[in-house]
Design a protein around this motif. Structure first.
Motif, PDB file in Angstrom:
ATOM      1  N   MET A   1      -2.918  -3.090 -20.018  1.00 43.05           N
ATOM      2  CA  MET A   1      -3.183  -3.859 -18.823  1.00 43.05           C
ATOM      3  C   MET A   1      -3.800  -2.973 -17.751  1.00 43.05           C
ATOM      4  N   THR A   2      -4.785  -2.209 -18.091  1.00 43.06           N
ATOM      5  CA  THR A   2      -5.401  -1.339 -17.100  1.00 43.06           C
ATOM      6  C   THR A   2      -6.243  -2.106 -16.094  1.00 43.06           C
ATOM      7  N   ASP A   3      -6.505  -3.373 -16.328  1.00 39.49           N
ATOM      8  CA  ASP A   3      -7.319  -4.152 -15.399  1.00 39.49           C
ATOM      9  C   ASP A   3      -6.492  -4.755 -14.265  1.00 39.49           C
ATOM     10  N   LEU A   4      -5.204  -4.485 -14.221  1.00 42.11           N
ATOM     11  CA  LEU A   4      -4.363  -4.979 -13.138  1.00 42.11           C
ATOM     12  C   LEU A   4      -4.362  -3.986 -11.983  1.00 42.11           C
ATOM     13  N   THR A   5      -4.336  -4.517 -10.771  1.00 39.98           N
ATOM     14  CA  THR A   5      -4.127  -3.686  -9.595  1.00 39.98           C
ATOM     15  C   THR A   5      -2.843  -4.156  -8.928  1.00 39.98           C
ATOM     16  N   PHE A   6      -2.190  -3.259  -8.226  1.00 39.90           N
ATOM     17  CA  PHE A   6      -0.899  -3.557  -7.603  1.00 39.90           C
ATOM     18  C   PHE A   6      -0.962  -3.220  -6.123  1.00 39.90           C
ATOM     19  N   ARG A   7      -0.249  -4.011  -5.340  1.00 43.54           N
ATOM     20  CA  ARG A   7      -0.124  -3.724  -3.920  1.00 43.54           C
ATOM     21  C   ARG A   7       1.083  -4.479  -3.383  1.00 43.54           C
ATOM     22  N   ASP A   8       1.535  -4.063  -2.213  1.00 44.37           N
ATOM     23  CA  ASP A   8       2.611  -4.772  -1.521  1.00 44.37           C
ATOM     24  C   ASP A   8       2.040  -6.018  -0.857  1.00 44.37           C
ATOM     25  N   ALA A   9       2.803  -7.079  -0.891  1.00 42.24           N
ATOM     26  CA  ALA A   9       2.402  -8.318  -0.225  1.00 42.24           C
ATOM     27  C   ALA A   9       2.476  -8.149   1.284  1.00 42.24           C
ATOM     28  N   THR A  10       1.650  -8.902   1.972  1.00 42.87           N
ATOM     29  CA  THR A  10       1.683  -8.991   3.425  1.00 42.87           C
ATOM     30  C   THR A  10       1.990 -10.439   3.795  1.00 42.87           C
ATOM     31  N   ALA A  11       2.158 -10.681   5.063  1.00 44.87           N
ATOM     32  CA  ALA A  11       2.416 -12.050   5.530  1.00 44.87           C
ATOM     33  C   ALA A  11       1.292 -12.995   5.114  1.00 44.87           C
ATOM     34  N   ASP A  12       0.076 -12.501   5.035  1.00 44.91           N
ATOM     35  CA  ASP A  12      -1.052 -13.350   4.628  1.00 44.91           C
ATOM     36  C   ASP A  12      -0.944 -13.819   3.179  1.00 44.91           C
ATOM     37  N   ASP A  13      -0.168 -13.123   2.358  1.00 47.33           N
ATOM     38  CA  ASP A  13      -0.032 -13.459   0.941  1.00 47.33           C
ATOM     39  C   ASP A  13       1.034 -14.517   0.664  1.00 47.33           C
ATOM     40  N   VAL A  14       1.848 -14.835   1.660  1.00 52.79           N
ATOM     41  CA  VAL A  14       3.006 -15.708   1.439  1.00 52.79           C
ATOM     42  C   VAL A  14       2.628 -17.035   0.773  1.00 52.79           C
ATOM     43  N   PRO A  15       1.644 -17.798   1.249  1.00 48.71           N
ATOM     44  CA  PRO A  15       1.340 -19.082   0.593  1.00 48.71           C
ATOM     45  C   PRO A  15       0.963 -18.930  -0.890  1.00 48.71           C
ATOM     46  N   ALA A  16       0.173 -17.918  -1.212  1.00 53.45           N
ATOM     47  CA  ALA A  16      -0.224 -17.714  -2.603  1.00 53.45           C
ATOM     48  C   ALA A  16       0.965 -17.337  -3.478  1.00 53.45           C
ATOM     49  N   VAL A  17       1.884 -16.538  -2.937  1.00 52.25           N
ATOM     50  CA  VAL A  17       3.076 -16.148  -3.704  1.00 52.25           C
ATOM     51  C   VAL A  17       3.953 -17.373  -3.949  1.00 52.25           C
ATOM     52  N   ALA A  57      11.494  -7.763   5.239  1.00 54.59           N
ATOM     53  CA  ALA A  57      12.790  -7.074   5.250  1.00 54.59           C
ATOM     54  C   ALA A  57      12.654  -5.579   5.015  1.00 54.59           C
ATOM     55  N   PRO A  58      13.347  -4.782   5.833  1.00 55.44           N
ATOM     56  CA  PRO A  58      13.385  -3.345   5.564  1.00 55.44           C
ATOM     57  C   PRO A  58      14.112  -3.096   4.234  1.00 55.44           C
ATOM     58  N   GLY A  59      13.666  -2.094   3.509  1.00 57.34           N
ATOM     59  CA  GLY A  59      14.320  -1.776   2.233  1.00 57.34           C
ATOM     60  C   GLY A  59      13.976  -2.740   1.127  1.00 57.34           C
ATOM     61  N   SER A  60      12.899  -3.495   1.301  1.00 53.90           N
ATOM     62  CA  SER A  60      12.459  -4.387   0.234  1.00 53.90           C
ATOM     63  C   SER A  60      10.939  -4.395   0.174  1.00 53.90           C
ATOM     64  N   ALA A  61      10.428  -4.855  -0.941  1.00 55.26           N
ATOM     65  CA  ALA A  61       8.981  -4.976  -1.120  1.00 55.26           C
ATOM     66  C   ALA A  61       8.727  -6.136  -2.061  1.00 55.26           C
ATOM     67  N   LEU A  62       7.624  -6.807  -1.847  1.00 52.15           N
ATOM     68  CA  LEU A  62       7.162  -7.832  -2.775  1.00 52.15           C
ATOM     69  C   LEU A  62       5.886  -7.279  -3.382  1.00 52.15           C
ATOM     70  N   LEU A  63       5.985  -6.868  -4.632  1.00 50.58           N
ATOM     71  CA  LEU A  63       4.879  -6.219  -5.327  1.00 50.58           C
ATOM     72  C   LEU A  63       4.006  -7.292  -5.974  1.00 50.58           C
ATOM     73  N   LEU A  64       2.701  -7.208  -5.744  1.00 48.05           N
ATOM     74  CA  LEU A  64       1.757  -8.160  -6.319  1.00 48.05           C
ATOM     75  C   LEU A  64       0.945  -7.493  -7.413  1.00 48.05           C
ATOM     76  N   ALA A  65       0.672  -8.251  -8.476  1.00 52.04           N
ATOM     77  CA  ALA A  65      -0.240  -7.829  -9.534  1.00 52.04           C
ATOM     78  C   ALA A  65      -1.455  -8.743  -9.459  1.00 52.04           C
ATOM     79  N   GLU A  66      -2.631  -8.124  -9.398  1.00 45.87           N
ATOM     80  CA  GLU A  66      -3.860  -8.896  -9.297  1.00 45.87           C
ATOM     81  C   GLU A  66      -4.831  -8.472 -10.397  1.00 45.87           C
ATOM     82  N   ARG A  67      -5.621  -9.429 -10.820  1.00 45.09           N
ATOM     83  CA  ARG A  67      -6.693  -9.169 -11.779  1.00 45.09           C
ATOM     84  C   ARG A  67      -7.965  -9.719 -11.143  1.00 45.09           C
TER      85      ARG A  67
END
Length: 178
Positions: A1-17, A57-67
């Motif tokens: 799965m080398t074609d995946l990229t990862f990043r932390d979600a932001t407030a702008d990502d909430v509807p898509a998540v 939330a502090p001490g948490s992350a929502l990790l996104l995988a994108e292709r």
């Protein structure tokens, strides 16, 4: 799965998540994949308020995988002492079975170690989801024997279609401790 990229979600990502999680677990769209809970629970799996709380939330992350810039998976990591809670795990139903979930879990494991020095990942799964529990066991999780009650009456978690739902707790050492 080398074609995946990862990043932390932001407030702008909430509807898509929210859309991704709903599509993976509830309603007819979830039946395209194997993670559906549609026969166990109706209603919503999550909402914008809940996802936004994880993102902020502090001490948490929502990790996104994108292709190719398209959201295909997500997971929550939350520090709870030396253990990282792993949840809100979803892969687009049309992309399930192609290794995205396994790759995202591997990345989440590495992130929990890098961010907090976590020595284990812990999660809860509805006990009636034997196929899902078996998948996690193949990836190194073990059922701890601990069970937690399903939050009947709290429709933020869905509308139960049976009266015997409960969660089992699964745990596995992080890659740093294996």
């Amino acid at each position: 799965m080398t074609d995946l990229t990862f990043r932390d979600a932001t407030a702008d990502d909430v509807p898509a998540v929210v859309d991704l999680v709903e599509s993976a677990y509830r309603g007819e769209s979830s039946r395209a994949g194997w993670t559906t809970e549609a026969d166990l629970l109706q209603g919503r799996r999550t909402d914008a308020e809940g996802i936004a709380a994880v993102v902020a939330a502090p001490g948490s992350a929502l990790l996104l995988a994108e292709r190719d810039g398209i959201l295909v998976g997500c997971c929550e990591l939350r520090r709870t002492g030396s253990v990282a809670y792993f949840g809100t795990f979803a892969v687009s139903p049309l992309a399930q079975g192609g290794g995205i979930g396994r790759t995202l879990l591997t990345r989440a494991d590495a992130e929990a170690v890098a961010r907090w020095g976590s020595d284990a990942l812990e999660m809860t799964v509805i006990a009636q989801r034997a196929d899902l529990i078996a998948w996690y066991e193949r990836l190194g999780f073990r059922v701890t024997g601990e069970r937690r009650p399903f939050p009947y009456g709290d429709e933020r978690f869905g509308i139960p279609q049976r009266d015997d739902l409960e969660f089992v707790v699964l745990r596995r050492p992080t890659a740093g401790d294996r």
